[in-house]
Write a protein that holds these residues in place. Structure first.
Motif, short mmCIF file in Angstrom:
data_model
loop_
_atom_site.label_atom_id
_atom_site.label_comp_id
_atom_site.label_asym_id
_atom_site.label_seq_id
_atom_site.Cartn_x
_atom_site.Cartn_y
_atom_site.Cartn_z
N ARG A 63 0.86 -1.19 0.00
CA ARG A 63 0.00 0.00 0.00
C ARG A 63 0.89 1.23 0.00
O ARG A 63 1.90 1.26 0.68
CB ARG A 63 -0.87 0.03 1.27
CG ARG A 63 -1.82 -1.15 1.39
CD ARG A 63 -2.94 -1.05 0.36
NE ARG A 63 -3.86 -2.17 0.34
CZ ARG A 63 -3.80 -3.17 -0.54
NH1 ARG A 63 -2.83 -3.23 -1.45
NH2 ARG A 63 -4.70 -4.13 -0.52
N ASN A 120 3.97 -11.32 -3.72
CA ASN A 120 3.83 -11.16 -5.18
C ASN A 120 5.17 -10.74 -5.77
O ASN A 120 5.82 -9.84 -5.26
CB ASN A 120 2.80 -10.07 -5.48
CG ASN A 120 1.40 -10.51 -5.12
OD1 ASN A 120 0.78 -11.30 -5.82
ND2 ASN A 120 0.89 -10.01 -3.99
N ASP A 182 -0.40 -17.04 -9.81
CA ASP A 182 -1.43 -16.06 -9.44
C ASP A 182 -2.38 -15.81 -10.60
O ASP A 182 -2.00 -15.95 -11.76
CB ASP A 182 -0.72 -14.75 -9.06
CG ASP A 182 -1.55 -13.88 -8.15
OD1 ASP A 182 -2.68 -14.25 -7.81
OD2 ASP A 182 -1.04 -12.80 -7.76
N GLU A 244 -16.29 -13.62 -1.83
CA GLU A 244 -17.00 -12.56 -1.10
C GLU A 244 -18.25 -13.03 -0.38
O GLU A 244 -18.75 -12.36 0.51
CB GLU A 244 -17.36 -11.42 -2.07
CG GLU A 244 -16.11 -10.72 -2.61
CD GLU A 244 -16.41 -9.57 -3.55
OE1 GLU A 244 -17.57 -9.46 -4.01
OE2 GLU A 244 -15.49 -8.79 -3.84
N TYR A 263 -12.86 -11.13 0.79
CA TYR A 263 -13.52 -10.25 1.76
C TYR A 263 -14.45 -11.02 2.68
O TYR A 263 -14.73 -10.58 3.78
CB TYR A 263 -14.29 -9.15 1.03
CG TYR A 263 -13.44 -8.18 0.24
CD1 TYR A 263 -12.05 -8.17 0.36
CD2 TYR A 263 -14.02 -7.24 -0.62
CE1 TYR A 263 -11.27 -7.27 -0.35
CE2 TYR A 263 -13.25 -6.34 -1.34
CZ TYR A 263 -11.87 -6.35 -1.20
OH TYR A 263 -11.11 -5.46 -1.90
P1 C2E Z 1 -3.35 -10.01 -6.69
O1 C2E Z 1 -2.00 -10.50 -6.35
O2 C2E Z 1 -4.21 -10.91 -7.49
O3 C2E Z 1 -4.03 -9.64 -5.30
C1 C2E Z 1 -5.38 -9.80 -5.02
C2 C2E Z 1 -6.11 -8.48 -5.08
O4 C2E Z 1 -7.50 -8.70 -4.87
C3 C2E Z 1 -5.69 -7.47 -3.99
O5 C2E Z 1 -5.83 -6.17 -4.55
C4 C2E Z 1 -6.74 -7.72 -2.92
O6 C2E Z 1 -6.91 -6.62 -2.04
C5 C2E Z 1 -7.95 -7.94 -3.77
N1 C2E Z 1 -8.98 -8.75 -3.10
C6 C2E Z 1 -8.83 -9.73 -2.22
N2 C2E Z 1 -10.00 -10.28 -1.86
C7 C2E Z 1 -10.94 -9.62 -2.55
C8 C2E Z 1 -12.39 -9.72 -2.62
O7 C2E Z 1 -13.01 -10.55 -1.98
N3 C2E Z 1 -13.02 -8.86 -3.46
C9 C2E Z 1 -12.34 -7.92 -4.21
N4 C2E Z 1 -13.05 -7.12 -5.00
N5 C2E Z 1 -10.99 -7.80 -4.17
C10 C2E Z 1 -10.30 -8.65 -3.35
P2 C2E Z 1 -4.69 -5.08 -4.38
O8 C2E Z 1 -4.08 -5.17 -3.04
O9 C2E Z 1 -5.28 -3.78 -4.82
O10 C2E Z 1 -3.59 -5.55 -5.40
C11 C2E Z 1 -3.83 -5.56 -6.78
C12 C2E Z 1 -2.71 -6.24 -7.53
O11 C2E Z 1 -1.51 -5.47 -7.42
C13 C2E Z 1 -2.35 -7.61 -6.99
O12 C2E Z 1 -3.25 -8.59 -7.48
C14 C2E Z 1 -0.94 -7.76 -7.50
O13 C2E Z 1 -0.96 -8.13 -8.86
C15 C2E Z 1 -0.42 -6.35 -7.39
N6 C2E Z 1 0.30 -6.21 -6.11
C16 C2E Z 1 -0.19 -5.93 -4.89
N7 C2E Z 1 0.78 -5.92 -3.95
C17 C2E Z 1 1.93 -6.21 -4.63
C18 C2E Z 1 3.31 -6.37 -4.22
O14 C2E Z 1 3.66 -6.28 -3.02
N8 C2E Z 1 4.21 -6.66 -5.20
C19 C2E Z 1 3.84 -6.80 -6.51
N9 C2E Z 1 4.79 -7.08 -7.41
N10 C2E Z 1 2.57 -6.68 -6.91
C20 C2E Z 1 1.62 -6.39 -5.99
#
Ligand code: C2E
Ligand code: MG
Ligand code: MG
Ligand code: MG
Length: 288
Positions: A63, A120, A182, A244, A263
């Motif tokens: 974040r 990730n 993933d 969800e 969620y």
């Molecule tokens: P991802 O790795 O597929 O992570 C899952 C995303 O889905 C996360 O969004 C999470 O908050 C969200 N999510 C989890 N459960 C639910 C749910 O029940 N409903 C909905 N609508 N969303 C849910 P986030 O945190 O915004 O991250 C988005 C993407 O950004 C991640 O997809 C990943 O590809 C990337 N990312 C996030 N953190 C990192 C990191 O530390 N390093 C890298 N390289 N990429 C990251």
């Protein structure tokens, strides 16, 4: 030439382009600053067993707490960090922070020793020559065992770096580190790759899980069934992401998907909230 407000589409395009370029430039500058000023934090989303809801581990999600903007999504700033090369120092920070946090949990809570932290991995980070060395150094520095670590790779990373994946994955797994694929099903998935690469876990993308509701989308149900069948046949585990509703959880349970994240259980948690959650799991066990 256009006069007044009558801009030609070419000029209009230019104005829009300039705005976007300006926006990207500003975001890039503040991204650099954010790294220096440590404006990044990690959240941790629980991954639990579909049947018992028992905690299996956490996924670390970065974040950006910008001092005067709303939270900026990693979907926006990770690609930008990749373009600018800032992804390497950012990824190294994420990796060390996640391992450090997990090591701390392992030291404080005996049950944490059976959990895994999933990190990730950005393609550029994976491609960097020092990737393996950084992982090993960070594990040594944070005193985290490889068995408590899982790396989340995407299909596109796999496909663009097949030789490197084939040589690196076994070296990582020798240290107990597991590999998740993933957003499975959204990329260019080839069954041939699944056969060749030693992958431990498939993460079913949320877009398929979304179809598992009261008026279930039959195509999504079939795809999830197929993914689970493939995983079982190849000896891999399955995690469904973005769960969800309890209806979705029950459907996934019927389909024998062993783990879920979403969620319904918990959104991504602050480290303090995640610590409380581990603690609550402890009291659940001691009350039994
Ligand atoms: P991802 O790795 O597929 O992570 C899952 C995303 O889905 C996360 O969004 C999470 O908050 C969200 N999510 C989890 N459960 C639910 C749910 O029940 N409903 C909905 N609508 N969303 C849910 P986030 O945190 O915004 O991250 C988005 C993407 O950004 C991640 O997809 C990943 O590809 C990337 N990312 C996030 N953190 C990192 C990191 O530390 N390093 C890298 N390289 N990429 C990251
Ligand atoms: Mg992920
Ligand atoms: Mg995912
Ligand atoms: Mg996803």
């Amino acid at each position: 030439r256009a006069k007044g407000n009558n801009l030609t589409s070419y000029e209009l395009f230019n104005v829009e382009m300039r705005q976007t370029v300006q926006e990207i430039f500003e975001l890039e500058t503040s991204l650099r600053q954010a790294l220096e000023e440590q404006q990044f934090i990690l959240h941790y989303q629980p991954i639990v067993s579909t049947n018992s809801l028992q905690l299996l581990g956490f996924e670390a999600l970065v974040r950006w707490v910008h001092p005067d903007k709303d939270l900026i999504s990693p979907r926006k700033f990770i690609p930008l960090a990749e373009e600018t090369g800032l992804i390497i120092p950012l990824s190294e920070w994420i990796f060390e922070e996640a391992c450090g946090q997990m090591a701390q949990w392992c030291a404080h809570f005996p049950i944490a020793n059976s959990l895994k932290i999933s990190v990730n991995i950005a393609a550029y980070h994976f491609q960097s020559p020092q990737f393996l060395a950084t992982i090993e150094q960070t594990l040594a520095k944070t005193k985290l065992l490889g068995k408590n670590l899982k790396l989340e790779l995407t299909e596109s990373l796999l496909i663009k770096n097949t030789d490197r994946v084939l040589s690196l994955l076994p070296q990582l797994q020798k240290q107990g580190i597991e590999i998740s694929l993933d957003d499975f099903g959204t990329g260019y998935s080839s069954l041939n790759y699944l056969k060749r690469f030693p992958i431990n876990t498939l993460k079913i993308d949320k877009s398929f899980v979304d179809g598992l509701d009261y008026d279930s989308n039959q195509a999504d149900v079939s795809i999830i069934k197929a993914i689970i069948y493939i995983a079982q046949s190849l000896g891999m585990n399955v995690v469904a992401e973005g769960v969800e509703t309890d209806f979705q959880r029950k459907q996934l349970q019927k389909l024998q998907c062993e783990a879920i994240q979403g969620y319904l259980i918990f959104p991504p948690l602050t480290s303090q909230e995640a610590t409380n959650f581990i603690n609550s799991q402890l009291s659940v066990i001691s009350n039994q």
